[in-house]
Every structure is written in C-alpha cells, then in structure tokens.
Write a protein that holds these residues in place. Structure first.
Motif, PDB file in Angstrom:
ATOM      1  N   HIS A 279       0.833  -1.200   0.000  1.00  0.00           N
ATOM      2  CA  HIS A 279       0.000   0.000   0.000  1.00  0.00           C
ATOM      3  C   HIS A 279       0.872   1.256   0.000  1.00  0.00           C
ATOM      4  CE1 HIS A 279      -2.838  -3.090   1.286  1.00  0.00           C
ATOM      5  NE2 HIS A 279      -3.802  -2.264   0.903  1.00  0.00           N
ATOM      6  N   PRO A 280       0.321   2.385  -0.424  1.00  0.00           N
ATOM      7  CA  PRO A 280       1.128   3.622  -0.491  1.00  0.00           C
ATOM      8  C   PRO A 280       1.703   4.038   0.863  1.00  0.00           C
ATOM      9  CG  PRO A 280      -0.895   3.878  -1.751  1.00  0.00           C
ATOM     10  CD  PRO A 280      -1.018   2.572  -1.011  1.00  0.00           C
ATOM     11  N   ALA A 285       7.378   0.920   0.281  1.00  0.00           N
ATOM     12  CA  ALA A 285       7.148   1.570  -1.005  1.00  0.00           C
ATOM     13  C   ALA A 285       8.297   2.525  -1.327  1.00  0.00           C
ATOM     14  CB  ALA A 285       5.818   2.324  -0.987  1.00  0.00           C
ATOM     15  N   GLY A 286       8.810   2.412  -2.558  1.00  0.00           N
ATOM     16  CA  GLY A 286       9.891   3.282  -3.007  1.00  0.00           C
ATOM     17  C   GLY A 286      11.275   2.744  -2.725  1.00  0.00           C
ATOM     18  N   LYS A 287      11.393   1.620  -2.038  1.00  0.00           N
ATOM     19  CA  LYS A 287      12.701   1.051  -1.722  1.00  0.00           C
ATOM     20  C   LYS A 287      12.976  -0.158  -2.603  1.00  0.00           C
ATOM     21  CE  LYS A 287      12.583   2.362   3.177  1.00  0.00           C
ATOM     22  NZ  LYS A 287      12.625   1.869   4.578  1.00  0.00           N
ATOM     23  N   LYS A 306       5.165  -8.424  -8.865  1.00  0.00           N
ATOM     24  CA  LYS A 306       4.230  -8.165  -9.947  1.00  0.00           C
ATOM     25  C   LYS A 306       3.698  -6.748  -9.833  1.00  0.00           C
ATOM     26  CE  LYS A 306      -0.027  -9.901 -12.083  1.00  0.00           C
ATOM     27  NZ  LYS A 306      -1.109 -10.900 -12.008  1.00  0.00           N
ATOM     28  N   ASN A 307       3.707  -6.030 -10.964  1.00  0.00           N
ATOM     29  CA  ASN A 307       3.084  -4.711 -11.011  1.00  0.00           C
ATOM     30  C   ASN A 307       2.187  -4.629 -12.229  1.00  0.00           C
ATOM     31  OD1 ASN A 307       4.832  -4.185 -13.234  1.00  0.00           O
ATOM     32  ND2 ASN A 307       6.438  -3.511 -11.801  1.00  0.00           N
ATOM     33  N   ILE A 321      10.462  -1.637  -5.135  1.00  0.00           N
ATOM     34  CA  ILE A 321       9.093  -1.920  -4.717  1.00  0.00           C
ATOM     35  C   ILE A 321       8.302  -0.623  -4.769  1.00  0.00           C
ATOM     36  CG2 ILE A 321       7.619  -2.831  -2.879  1.00  0.00           C
ATOM     37  CD1 ILE A 321      10.111  -4.210  -1.742  1.00  0.00           C
ATOM     38  N   GLU A 322       7.220  -0.627  -5.513  1.00  0.00           N
ATOM     39  CA  GLU A 322       6.369   0.551  -5.617  1.00  0.00           C
ATOM     40  C   GLU A 322       4.993   0.261  -5.020  1.00  0.00           C
ATOM     41  OE1 GLU A 322       7.567   3.301  -6.433  1.00  0.00           O
ATOM     42  OE2 GLU A 322       9.398   2.777  -7.541  1.00  0.00           O
ATOM     43  N   ALA A 323       4.290   1.339  -4.659  1.00  0.00           N
ATOM     44  CA  ALA A 323       2.932   1.185  -4.134  1.00  0.00           C
ATOM     45  C   ALA A 323       2.044   0.506  -5.184  1.00  0.00           C
ATOM     46  CB  ALA A 323       2.356   2.540  -3.752  1.00  0.00           C
TER      47      ALA A 323
END
Length: 344
Positions: A279-280, A285-287, A306-307, A321-323
């Motif tokens: 989750h955001p 997130a962002g790392k 998976k995105n 890793i993104e939200a």
C-alpha cells in the motif's frame, strides 16, 4: 417446510425432536397391541377381528362394534377409547410441535444468515456447493475468510444451514439472488456451477453489479475457458485438466509436488506462499528489495514481484518496490503475517 430434514440431519435439536416423535408413535403401537390382545383374550376373537375393533375404537370413527361385547368387553372398550384419544392427541401435538419448531428454526437461521451477509464487506461469493464448492468452502473456513454461498438445491442448502454457514438459497443466474449474497460489496466471485452456461451468465450479472470484482471460474467442458474469460472471468480453472497435470507432475517430480502442495494448501510444515499487496503508506514503497531488507527483517523469500506492467520472477536485490505492487513471498506463516502488516 422440507419435512425430510427432521430425519436427515443429526443436530442435538433434531435428535431430541425425533426422539419425542418416535416415542409417541411407539406408545400408540403399544395401545393398539394391548387392545388387540385384550379383545382376543376377553372376547375370544381372532387377531383380524380384534385388531379391527381396536382400530375403530382408538380412532373413534363411530362404526358399530365388529362383534357383540360382553360387560367386561364394554368396560375394556371404554378404557381403550379414552387411552386411544390421549395417544392420538399426543402424536398429533408432537408432530405439530416438531413442524412448527422446524419452521421457526429455519426462519431464524435464514434471517441470521441474511443479517450476517448484509454486514459483510470484501467477502467471497461462492456459487454452487457441489464437490468443488465444498472444497472451496473448506479452505475459506480454515483460513477464516468471510464468504457467502449461493445454492439452489434444497438438500445442499439444508446442509449449509445445519452447519451454520452463511448461504442464500436461489439460482446464481438471478440478479436478486446475487444481490442478497452481497455481490456488490464482495471482492471475489467463485463460480462452481454445474455447467458453463450458468457460470457465464452468473459472471455477466456479477460484472454488471460490481465491475471491479475479481472472478474465478470453473470450466466444466474443454474449450470453455475462452467463453468464461470473454464473460469477464479473471481466472479460469479446468479441474480435470489441472488435476491430470498435477497427477503427472507428482509422478515425475514428487518432491516438487509435495513442496508446492505444502506451501499452497497448508500442512504440518509451517510455511506458505502468499500474495502481499504494498500500500502507499507502507515503509517498503519506493525502496529496493535490498534497501527494504525484506529477507533480514521478515525472514521470507520474495519469489516474484508483480506490477501493472510486468511480473518479475526471482527479482534481484536492485528491483524497486512501488505502491500497488504485489509480492509473492514464501516463508513461515508468522513471518508472512508480519510483512502483511508492514505493507498496510
């Protein structure tokens, strides 16, 4: 009322009701036996004549005597008539009470189920309670996941009711039935109906009522996968083909099959495969995987990332890793629960 339920299910309440009914019937048979033997002894009649006289006396139908009665026989008839009336009233009252109690219990159960389903959010709707539907429900119960079952067959629905499982009796291809199951609030629909046409139609209605719902469908016939996907299914499983593939892999690679089964279905081995949504608000997130120290912090292995654009199997430590990303992770159950909390 489905009166067969009085004799098909073995809940404590049903056993007590059944015992009362059978006891009253047995008492009636005893009275008939006493009357028959009494007329045979007192009046010296045959079994058929004595039984007939007992029947018309106990039921008080008002027919004339089957044979002349002595004073002793007349006294016996009076006692038998009063006893017969009492037994008939007892049997009738036990049947009436059993039927009324069953109706009330069934109504209370239905209202309880409807109330329970109305409170559900992001639950799973299972259409069909056949062999595959039962297997789905067993897994959901073990994992303590909220679900509601839609089943048309009366015997299967009664089975669900006796097990106190939230269920709606009706046709899953009808809009009002799916609404009662809370399809517009559900996150997932699993269709396990007996034929592909019904599965397709229930998927179309579900998509209309809840466009964002995830649909997992069972394909009954070979080649039906495409039709189910066109109807809106996100995933389609053919149990016969998948089962055959699993049998072959078990024969060729038994250790791999055991590992996959243990990680997916649960066993004495304390690890699982799980999907973790980032989750955001998560500190992951962002790392990158290395920067987030996923393995060091949680003791798990990220099998895939998976995105919206792609799926990366065995991602390297530099993958970011993104939200909104989904981590497919392997590890102990408590470790997976920890990272799920960290990704919220």
């Amino acid at each position: 009322t489905d009166y067969r339920s009085l004799f098909l299910y073995d809940s404590p309440v049903d056993i007590r009701r059944r015992r009362h009914v059978l006891r009253s019937i047995a008492l009636g048979l005893v009275v008939i036996g006493i009357g028959t033997v009494g007329y045979m002894v007192i009046e010296g009649q045959s079994f058929v004549s004595a039984f007939y006289m007992t029947a018309i006396t106990v039921t008080t139908v008002g027919f004339r005597e089957a044979f002349p009665l002595s004073p002793e026989g007349q006294a016996f008839t009076v006692l038998l008539a009063f006893g017969g009336i009492g037994v008939i009233l007892l049997i009738a009252s036990e049947f009436a009470r059993t039927i009324i109690d069953t109706d009330i219990s069934r109504m209370i159960g239905l209202r309880r189920d409807l109330t329970m389903i109305k409170k559900m959010r992001n639950h799973i709707v299972v259409c069909g309670y056949g062999r595959m539907g039962r297997a789905v429900v067993e897994v959901l119960r073990e994992r303590k996941i909220d679900f509601a079952v839609v089943e048309l067959d009366s015997d299967r629905f009664n089975e669900l009711s006796e097990a106190h499982l939230p269920a709606i009796r009706g046709d899953a291809t009808h809009e009002n039935v799916l609404r009662d199951a809370g399809i517009h609030r559900a996150k997932t629909l699993i269709t396990c109906l007996a034929d592909d046409a019904h599965n397709v139609y229930s998927i179309l209605i579900a998509r209309q009522l809840n466009p964002s719902i995830t649909v997992i469908a069972r394909a009954v016939e070979d080649g039906a996968e495409q039709r189910l996907e066109l109807a809106g299914a996100n995933r389609v499983l053919n149990p016969y083909r998948d089962g055959g593939t699993r049998l072959a892999l078990t024969a060729l690679k038994p250790n791999v099959a055991d590992f996959v089964e243990a990680s997916l279905m649960g066993s004495s081995v304390d690890f699982e495969l799980a999907e973790v949504v980032v989750h955001p608000s998560s500190d992951l997130a962002g790392k990158t995987l290395a920067g987030a120290e996923v393995r060091q912090r949680f003791g798990i292995i990220v099998v895939a990332l998976k995105n919206s654009e792609r799926s990366i199997f065995n991602p390297g430590p530099e993958e970011r890793i993104e939200a909104g990303d989904v981590l497919v992770a392997l590890g102990p159950v408590n470790a997976l629960e920890s990272i799920e909390r960290a990704t919220q």
